[in-house]
Design an enzyme around this catalytic site. Sequence first.
Site, short mmCIF file in Angstrom:
data_model
loop_
_atom_site.label_atom_id
_atom_site.label_comp_id
_atom_site.label_asym_id
_atom_site.label_seq_id
_atom_site.Cartn_x
_atom_site.Cartn_y
_atom_site.Cartn_z
N HIS A 14 0.72 -1.18 0.08
CA HIS A 14 -0.50 0.56 0.37
C HIS A 14 0.46 1.24 -0.37
O HIS A 14 1.65 1.75 0.58
CB HIS A 14 -0.81 0.01 0.86
CG HIS A 14 -1.82 1.13 1.17
ND1 HIS A 14 -1.92 1.86 2.14
CD2 HIS A 14 -2.62 1.69 0.97
CE1 HIS A 14 -2.73 3.17 2.10
NE2 HIS A 14 -3.65 2.50 1.24
N ASN A 61 -4.06 4.43 8.06
CA ASN A 61 -5.69 5.28 7.67
C ASN A 61 -6.73 4.69 9.43
O ASN A 61 -7.69 4.88 9.52
CB ASN A 61 -6.43 4.50 6.86
CG ASN A 61 -6.16 5.21 5.18
OD1 ASN A 61 -5.64 6.29 5.42
ND2 ASN A 61 -6.53 4.85 4.10
P1 NAI Z 1 -8.14 5.67 -10.67
O1 NAI Z 1 -8.97 6.59 -10.51
O2 NAI Z 1 -7.01 7.32 -10.74
O3 NAI Z 1 -6.92 5.04 -11.23
C1 NAI Z 1 -7.22 3.49 -11.65
C2 NAI Z 1 -7.61 3.14 -12.69
O4 NAI Z 1 -7.30 1.80 -12.63
C3 NAI Z 1 -7.86 4.11 -14.40
O5 NAI Z 1 -6.95 4.13 -15.04
C4 NAI Z 1 -9.03 3.38 -14.78
O6 NAI Z 1 -9.08 2.81 -16.15
C5 NAI Z 1 -7.64 1.45 -14.23
N1 NAI Z 1 -9.02 0.15 -14.46
C6 NAI Z 1 -10.11 0.08 -13.76
N2 NAI Z 1 -10.71 -0.52 -13.99
C7 NAI Z 1 -9.53 -1.62 -14.65
C8 NAI Z 1 -9.50 -2.94 -15.20
N3 NAI Z 1 -11.06 -4.07 -15.09
N4 NAI Z 1 -8.14 -3.60 -15.78
C9 NAI Z 1 -7.02 -2.23 -16.38
N5 NAI Z 1 -7.66 -1.36 -15.24
C10 NAI Z 1 -8.36 -0.86 -14.55
O7 NAI Z 1 -7.28 5.23 -8.76
P2 NAI Z 1 -6.35 5.60 -7.74
O8 NAI Z 1 -6.35 6.50 -6.93
O9 NAI Z 1 -5.27 5.35 -8.65
O10 NAI Z 1 -6.77 4.12 -6.83
C11 NAI Z 1 -5.96 2.82 -7.00
C12 NAI Z 1 -5.99 1.68 -5.75
O11 NAI Z 1 -5.53 2.42 -4.86
C13 NAI Z 1 -7.50 1.77 -5.18
O12 NAI Z 1 -7.33 0.15 -5.21
C14 NAI Z 1 -7.50 2.16 -4.06
O13 NAI Z 1 -7.63 2.37 -3.10
C15 NAI Z 1 -6.03 2.46 -3.80
N6 NAI Z 1 -4.92 3.36 -3.56
C16 NAI Z 1 -5.16 4.92 -3.34
C17 NAI Z 1 -4.76 5.63 -2.99
C18 NAI Z 1 -5.47 6.72 -3.72
O14 NAI Z 1 -4.74 8.45 -2.26
N7 NAI Z 1 -6.33 7.55 -4.34
C19 NAI Z 1 -3.83 5.98 -2.02
C20 NAI Z 1 -4.13 4.35 -1.94
C21 NAI Z 1 -4.33 2.97 -1.90
#
Ligand code: NAI
Length: 383
Positions: free
Chosen positions: A138, A188
């Site tokens: 993470h 968190n």
């Molecule tokens: P985001 O929405 O910026 O990016 C997600 C990406 O995954 C998008 O580009 C989307 O097109 C792609 N995607 C979705 N379904 C897909 C699939 N089936 N196959 C391939 N690509 C797919 O999301 P973010 O913020 O980067 O979060 C991603 C993960 O990281 C989540 O699990 C979130 O809980 C975790 N996370 C987020 C943080 C944050 O501050 N944004 C911090 C730490 C963890």
Amino acid sequence: MIKVGVLGSGTMGAGIAQVAAQAGHLVFLVDSNLLALDKAKLNLEKTFEKLVEKGKFSREEADLIISRITFTIEKSSFAPCEIVIEAIIENLDVKHLVFKEIEEIVSQECILASNTSSLSIASIGSVLNNPSRIIGIHFFNPAPLMPLVEIIPAVQSSIEIIEKSKKLIDSWKKIGVICKDTPGFIVNRVARPFYGEALRIYEEGIADFATIDWAMTEIGGFKMGPFTLMDYIGNDVNYTVTETVFEAFYYDPRFKPSFTQKRHKEAGFYGRKSGRGFYSYLESIEKPAPNKDLKVGTEIFDRIIAMLINEAYDALFLNVASAEDIDLAMKNGVNYPQGLIKWSEEIGLEKVLSKLQSLFAEYGEDRYRPNVLLKRLVANKNN
Ligand code: NAI
């Protein structure tokens, strides 16, 4: 150098890919959305443009790092990877589908990691043929800048996978801490009172947002006050994390979300990104001045810090992580001026316990119950 796969090229995936490429690995960054990949590539190029201007990298170094990343929609490119880190949408069903698919592509030895913030690693790994290779890794946002990485073994994870993951993260010049697969992991979970108790103090009418922020920055030494920080994170995101942790802890009142924050979220007052949160971010509007009454300020700080320390001891008591890792996590994941366990020793455990006991006695609410470990430590000292 091992080959690293990253699934999802959004905020987190793109950042993780950058970290791995900077560490010298060949990276395969996969997303199902071509536009997301284009955006990630463009952002990365812009980032390195700035880093070169600032003299952090030479043009050649920057070009080499970018050239290590392959941007593709083909999951089959994960075939030679020794680790794949998933950072896609926070949805268990979708994560199950992709992990099953990836397991068919990669070798038997490949580590399968998830960057999830709120899902259990055990539940993600349950669909794998070989669940002993699942682990949580993470990162914090922005991944290239934040030093902390929480490494979360699931009940299924093998010792070998845990050790390999920790070694790899350390080699990326990150601070890897090991924590149990429990809601909110370390940061968190332990950070919740920073927001929750600040909101509660406001709701009781003890002080306004600016005064609470002043108390925590000026008296407490935090880089940002709780309301400024909630506006920065976004009240939509911060509220959702609180609600998720509250539900995951079977509605433990310690984690109860606040109506004030909920209303701000419902009104679209997300914070900086929407131009208004607890504060207004319009240039024409001046930030409200705090009431710099030291007595009130100290009372606010004492109450919030006691609640934070209580939460840190709860995590320690339940073996979520070691004292050292809890302190490392809060310093490097949310920039606390120092670790809460160390801080408690500086303030004095008796003083912290007495603050919690008086809150508990006055309010009669479970959220103020002092942690057993804290009570035992104070009792042992006095014996
Ligand atoms: P985001 O929405 O910026 O990016 C997600 C990406 O995954 C998008 O580009 C989307 O097109 C792609 N995607 C979705 N379904 C897909 C699939 N089936 N196959 C391939 N690509 C797919 O999301 P973010 O913020 O980067 O979060 C991603 C993960 O990281 C989540 O699990 C979130 O809980 C975790 N996370 C987020 C943080 C944050 O501050 N944004 C911090 C730490 C963890």
